[in-house]
Design a protein around this motif. Structure first.
Motif, PDB file in Angstrom:
ATOM      1  N   MET A   1       0.838  -1.191   0.000  1.00 24.82           N
ATOM      2  CA  MET A   1       0.000   0.000   0.000  1.00 24.82           C
ATOM      3  C   MET A   1       0.880   1.250   0.000  1.00 24.82           C
ATOM      4  N   GLU A   2       0.526   2.210  -0.854  1.00 25.38           N
ATOM      5  CA  GLU A   2       1.297   3.437  -0.940  1.00 25.38           C
ATOM      6  C   GLU A   2       0.969   4.351   0.237  1.00 25.38           C
ATOM      7  N   ASN A   3       1.922   5.182   0.581  1.00 25.73           N
ATOM      8  CA  ASN A   3       1.679   6.151   1.649  1.00 25.73           C
ATOM      9  C   ASN A   3       0.728   7.234   1.167  1.00 25.73           C
ATOM     10  N   ILE A   4      -0.182   7.612   2.024  1.00 25.71           N
ATOM     11  CA  ILE A   4      -1.122   8.683   1.723  1.00 25.71           C
ATOM     12  C   ILE A   4      -0.430  10.019   1.960  1.00 25.71           C
ATOM     13  N   ILE A   5      -0.631  10.957   1.040  1.00 29.85           N
ATOM     14  CA  ILE A   5      -0.115  12.312   1.177  1.00 29.85           C
ATOM     15  C   ILE A   5      -1.274  13.163   1.683  1.00 29.85           C
ATOM     16  N   ARG A   6      -1.134  13.668   2.905  1.00 26.96           N
ATOM     17  CA  ARG A   6      -2.215  14.424   3.550  1.00 26.96           C
ATOM     18  C   ARG A   6      -1.967  15.923   3.370  1.00 26.96           C
ATOM     19  N   LEU A   7      -2.944  16.602   2.763  1.00 28.24           N
ATOM     20  CA  LEU A   7      -2.794  18.013   2.432  1.00 28.24           C
ATOM     21  C   LEU A   7      -3.640  18.917   3.316  1.00 28.24           C
ATOM     22  N   LEU A   8      -3.051  20.023   3.708  1.00 29.59           N
ATOM     23  CA  LEU A   8      -3.775  21.139   4.293  1.00 29.59           C
ATOM     24  C   LEU A   8      -3.778  22.222   3.214  1.00 29.59           C
ATOM     25  N   VAL A   9      -4.975  22.662   2.802  1.00 32.41           N
ATOM     26  CA  VAL A   9      -5.083  23.646   1.724  1.00 32.41           C
ATOM     27  C   VAL A   9      -5.673  24.929   2.297  1.00 32.41           C
ATOM     28  N   VAL A  10      -4.957  26.042   2.089  1.00 37.71           N
ATOM     29  CA  VAL A  10      -5.378  27.340   2.622  1.00 37.71           C
ATOM     30  C   VAL A  10      -5.496  28.324   1.457  1.00 37.71           C
ATOM     31  N   ASP A  11      -6.694  28.854   1.287  1.00 39.55           N
ATOM     32  CA  ASP A  11      -6.964  29.802   0.203  1.00 39.55           C
ATOM     33  C   ASP A  11      -8.165  30.646   0.603  1.00 39.55           C
ATOM     34  N   SER A  12      -8.142  31.930   0.305  1.00 43.10           N
ATOM     35  CA  SER A  12      -9.269  32.804   0.658  1.00 43.10           C
ATOM     36  C   SER A  12     -10.485  32.543  -0.220  1.00 43.10           C
ATOM     37  N   ASP A  13     -10.283  31.940  -1.380  1.00 48.37           N
ATOM     38  CA  ASP A  13     -11.357  31.673  -2.334  1.00 48.37           C
ATOM     39  C   ASP A  13     -12.035  30.339  -2.001  1.00 48.37           C
ATOM     40  N   LYS A  14     -13.255  30.412  -1.460  1.00 49.95           N
ATOM     41  CA  LYS A  14     -13.973  29.201  -1.053  1.00 49.95           C
ATOM     42  C   LYS A  14     -14.297  28.303  -2.244  1.00 49.95           C
ATOM     43  N   GLU A  15     -14.555  28.895  -3.391  1.00 48.02           N
ATOM     44  CA  GLU A  15     -14.826  28.091  -4.594  1.00 48.02           C
ATOM     45  C   GLU A  15     -13.577  27.318  -5.015  1.00 48.02           C
ATOM     46  N   GLN A  16     -12.423  27.956  -4.900  1.00 44.73           N
ATOM     47  CA  GLN A  16     -11.160  27.283  -5.227  1.00 44.73           C
ATOM     48  C   GLN A  16     -10.942  26.103  -4.287  1.00 44.73           C
ATOM     49  N   LEU A  17     -11.178  26.312  -2.999  1.00 41.99           N
ATOM     50  CA  LEU A  17     -11.032  25.233  -2.021  1.00 41.99           C
ATOM     51  C   LEU A  17     -11.959  24.072  -2.347  1.00 41.99           C
ATOM     52  N   SER A  18     -13.190  24.404  -2.695  1.00 44.17           N
ATOM     53  CA  SER A  18     -14.176  23.378  -3.031  1.00 44.17           C
ATOM     54  C   SER A  18     -13.747  22.597  -4.280  1.00 44.17           C
ATOM     55  N   SER A  19     -13.224  23.295  -5.273  1.00 47.19           N
ATOM     56  CA  SER A  19     -12.764  22.639  -6.506  1.00 47.19           C
ATOM     57  C   SER A  19     -11.588  21.701  -6.244  1.00 47.19           C
ATOM     58  N   ILE A  20     -10.656  22.139  -5.408  1.00 48.33           N
ATOM     59  CA  ILE A  20      -9.504  21.298  -5.075  1.00 48.33           C
ATOM     60  C   ILE A  20      -9.972  20.062  -4.319  1.00 48.33           C
ATOM     61  N   GLU A  21     -10.874  20.262  -3.363  1.00 44.15           N
ATOM     62  CA  GLU A  21     -11.422  19.116  -2.608  1.00 44.15           C
ATOM     63  C   GLU A  21     -12.105  18.121  -3.538  1.00 44.15           C
ATOM     64  N   LYS A  22     -12.893  18.640  -4.452  1.00 46.20           N
ATOM     65  CA  LYS A  22     -13.621  17.770  -5.391  1.00 46.20           C
ATOM     66  C   LYS A  22     -12.646  16.998  -6.283  1.00 46.20           C
ATOM     67  N   TYR A  23     -11.614  17.683  -6.781  1.00 48.09           N
ATOM     68  CA  TYR A  23     -10.650  17.028  -7.667  1.00 48.09           C
ATOM     69  C   TYR A  23      -9.952  15.859  -6.977  1.00 48.09           C
TER      70      TYR A  23
END
Length: 158
Positions: A1-23
């Protein structure tokens, strides 16, 4: 099993955050552990959840505390986190200032999600290779010193 890369994403644009989460929502290796749209809240999260993420992806222009302050906090406290700056702020002065903190990658908005994904994977893969090379190098040096009659516990290069 590959190691999971855990991301913390910080951006003022809520739509950008939502798009990154969805991707990345169904990605096999990359997992978004949190998205935050405020610099001060992000710093609090980092302080209280340092073991919960491996990589910070941050914009530079954030409410209450900027992205450079987040990067500075991570570097000043010697937290072993990879950092990608993802921003629409295209200024040579800003790029130079951010580069002083030895970040892993600087990406301008708008960006391609595939490119972001590839950079995340490349950063993690290269870090693993460097660690493996360092272990190999330490072993080689220890063997060389031992063959010269220097006891194993006296290395002098550490």
């Amino acid at each position: 099993m590959e190691n999971i890369i855990r991301l913390l994403v910080v951006d003022s644009d809520k739509e950008q955050l939502s798009s990154i989460e969805k991707y990345f929502s169904k990605h096999a290796v990359i997992k978004i552990v949190n998205t935050i749209n405020d610099g001060l809240k992000a710093e609090e999260y980092i302080k209280n959840n340092i073991t919960e993420f491996d990589m910070l992806i941050t914009d530079l222009l954030l409410p209450n505390k900027d992205g450079i302050s987040l990067i500075k906090y991570i570097k000043d406290n010697e937290l072993n986190k990879n950092i990608i700056v993802l921003t629409g702020y295209n200024s040579l002065t800003m790029i130079n200032q951010v580069s002083l903190y030895n970040i892993d990658y600087f990406m301008l908005k708008p960006f391609n999600y595939n490119d972001l994904e590839n950079q995340i994977l490349n950063i993690k893969n290269n870090k693993v290779k460097i660690i493996d090379k360092n272990k190999e190098l330490n072993g080689t040096i220890s063997s060389l010193l031992h063959s010269l009659g220097v006891p194993s516990h006296i290395k002098g290069y550490e």
